[in-house]
Write a protein that holds these residues in place. Sequence first.
Motif, PDB file in Angstrom:
ATOM      1  N   ILE A  86      49.189  31.590  22.111  1.00 63.41           N
ATOM      2  CA  ILE A  86      49.639  32.988  22.140  1.00 63.41           C
ATOM      3  C   ILE A  86      50.545  33.268  20.951  1.00 63.41           C
ATOM      4  O   ILE A  86      50.464  34.340  20.341  1.00 63.41           O
ATOM      5  CB  ILE A  86      50.349  33.295  23.478  1.00 63.41           C
ATOM      6  N   MET A  87      51.391  32.318  20.588  1.00 65.76           N
ATOM      7  CA  MET A  87      52.291  32.487  19.441  1.00 65.76           C
ATOM      8  C   MET A  87      51.488  32.615  18.144  1.00 65.76           C
ATOM      9  O   MET A  87      51.817  33.452  17.298  1.00 65.76           O
ATOM     10  CB  MET A  87      53.256  31.304  19.344  1.00 65.76           C
ATOM     11  N   ASN A  88      50.442  31.837  17.985  1.00 67.47           N
ATOM     12  CA  ASN A  88      49.588  31.924  16.792  1.00 67.47           C
ATOM     13  C   ASN A  88      48.905  33.292  16.711  1.00 67.47           C
ATOM     14  O   ASN A  88      48.843  33.895  15.635  1.00 67.47           O
ATOM     15  CB  ASN A  88      48.547  30.814  16.784  1.00 67.47           C
TER      16      ASN A  88
ATOM     17  N   SER B  34      48.572  38.557  14.182  1.00 64.29           N
ATOM     18  CA  SER B  34      48.559  40.011  14.353  1.00 64.29           C
ATOM     19  C   SER B  34      49.668  40.673  13.554  1.00 64.29           C
ATOM     20  O   SER B  34      49.466  41.712  12.913  1.00 64.29           O
ATOM     21  CB  SER B  34      48.712  40.376  15.834  1.00 64.29           C
ATOM     22  N   ALA B  35      50.845  40.084  13.581  1.00 61.86           N
ATOM     23  CA  ALA B  35      51.970  40.633  12.820  1.00 61.86           C
ATOM     24  C   ALA B  35      51.681  40.591  11.324  1.00 61.86           C
ATOM     25  O   ALA B  35      51.972  41.549  10.594  1.00 61.86           O
ATOM     26  CB  ALA B  35      53.247  39.860  13.142  1.00 61.86           C
TER      27      ALA B  35
END
Length: 78
Positions: free
Chosen positions: A3-5, A10-11
């Motif tokens: 999820i962090m990746n 996305s950012a």
Amino acid sequence: MKIMNIFLLSALALLILSGNTTASLGRKANCDHAMAGCPKLYDPVCGTDGTTYSNECVLCAENRKRQTAVLIRKSGPC
């Protein structure tokens, strides 16, 4: 971790896309107001009005004549 990746990718994509928004607006033409006339040099520029001008000076002359603020969208014809 997965999820962090996804969040970081996305950012990063949003940052890259937000950087391109000013490029589409156009840039101001280099107008030398001391010139009496424009050279006959063919170096076309595409105005933000969708018109191809034969060079930046011609675009400046049209802006002065029409009292408008057409910017250069890109170098070359539209």
